[in-house]
Design a protein around this motif. Structure first.
Motif: not given
Length: 386
Positions: A85-103, A107-113
């Motif tokens: 389920m879901g999509e990445t940059d408009g492409d469905r059924n695609v998994w993505s790696h997060v630069e710097g690791g899942m943490g 960190l991005a969520i906490s920065k926005a908060a």
């Protein structure tokens, strides 16, 4: 499915509710079911029958339609659907790696908060959720991202909870047979099935690689071992190499290999995960199996970190080591997650909400439970102070 994942469940409000709120709840639920029916009708009969067949079938039936292979639990096909389920940059059924690791996601969520004025306290374990009579309140709203078991069996005074709710939470299925192994290697694995003279990153290194799952019989045998209390003799593994795309997580020339291995019982009958020798034997078993597909993998290992089900429970608070905060069977989803009558993120404790993977629509790095819960909290907050 996106519509259902991104919507709070049409749960009937519990407790002493005003007529206005009750009517509003009925209207919201009617809108949900009307939208749901519209989506169903848009599929047409053929597509709807195919979808229900996929949803209710065992994994083996679904895979046998597409692969020449001979997981047999009815409804387990949904887990396959959940993983695409879901999509990445408009492409469905695609998994993505997060630069710097899942943490980096946290960190991005906490920065926005923080930018929005939120104060975040870390490295502080929550020992108990206290209930007050209104004269002393530290927070009028609490959102728990812990598992339902951890939240209601460990943090909330149980005399504040209905017995049927407690039983549902206590006896939910938190079993998990997953052990995660993060491996540091000094060279990329080279596979029999992909002959190449190049030692640099190839397209196959950036994909999800499956080891030990050439037939349903092989997967079934690995699963049966765990049901009998033994780590799988030939584990089923999902390998990814995040450093093939992210250069920030490993030194030049070195790589990080992530192994999602199955199946390992929480309490093995032939040893203990607390025994270093026992842990080492399982890790080497996994590495040796990879050698069959990528010769020399074992000798490339510089070091590794292994997280068994008890490790996942102890280090991350995942009850039973279940990364989804509970089983993802059809009897544990939608209006039944985490318990019948309490799927709408609210809990029997006024002001306490559930926002983690133990809530609808379940586990996975998608943020849907938290997003849906936030909308419910905002709705209640606006209603309280209007």
């Amino acid at each position: 499915m996106d519509f259902i994942l991104d919507s709070p469940t049409p749960e009937t409000l519990n407790g002493d509710i005003s007529l206005h709120d009750r009517l509003r709840n009925k209207l919201q639920n009617s809108v949900f079911w009307a939208r749901c029916m519209r989506h169903v009708l848009s599929l047409g009969q053929k597509e709807m029958v195919s979808f229900m067949d996929f949803l209710l079938s065992p994994t083996s039936k679904v895979l046998n339609k597409w692969f020449e292979a001979s997981i047999h639990a009815p409804g387990s096909g949904y887990v396959l659907l959940h993983h695409v389920m879901g999509e990445t940059d408009g492409d469905r059924n695609v998994w993505s790696h997060v630069e710097g690791g899942m943490g980096s996601v946290s960190l991005a969520i906490s920065k926005a908060a923080i930018e929005a004025g939120v104060h975040i306290l870390t490295n502080a374990e929550v020992s108990q959720v206290l209930l007050f009579d209104g004269t002393r309140v530290h927070s009028s709203i609490v959102l728990s991202n812990a598992t339902p078991y951890k939240t209601f069996m460990g943090l909330v005074p149980q005399d504040a909870l209905p017995n049927d709710f407690l039983r549902a939470v206590k006896y939910s299925d938190y079993y998990s047979g997953v052990t995660k192994i993060n491996v540091a290697v000094d060279k990329l694995p080279q596979f029999h099935c992909y002959k190449s003279s190049q030692l640099e990153v190839g397209p196959h290194h950036t994909a999800t690689i499956h080891i030990g799952s050439e037939s349903m019989e092989e997967i079934g045998s690995a699963c049966l071992d765990a049901w009998n209390g033994l780590p799988s003799g030939r584990p089923v593994m999902e390998m990814t190499i995040p450093s093939s795309m992210d250069k920030t997580i490993s030194p030049p020339g070195k790589h990080v290999v992530s192994l999602f291995t199955q199946y390992t019982p929480y309490k093995p009958s032939d040893g203990s995960w607390e025994d270093p020798t026992y842990r080492e034997s399982y890790a080497q078993k996994c590495f040796s199996l990879i050698d069959e597909y990528a010769p020399g993998f074992s000798t490339s290992v510089i070091g590794y970190d292994m997280l068994t089900p008890p490790d996942l429970e102890r280090e991350f608070g995942l009850t039973g080591g279940n990364i989804f905060h509970g089983a993802m069977g059809l009897d544990s989803l939608f209006l039944m997650r985490p318990a019948i009558g309490w799927s709408g993120y609210r809990s029997p404790v006024n002001g306490l909400y559930m926002c983690g993977s133990g809530s609808h629509p379940g586990g996975g790095v998608m943020g849907a439970p938290g997003r849906n819960a936030a909308h419910v909290v905002l709705q209640d907050f606006k209603k309280q102070y209007r």
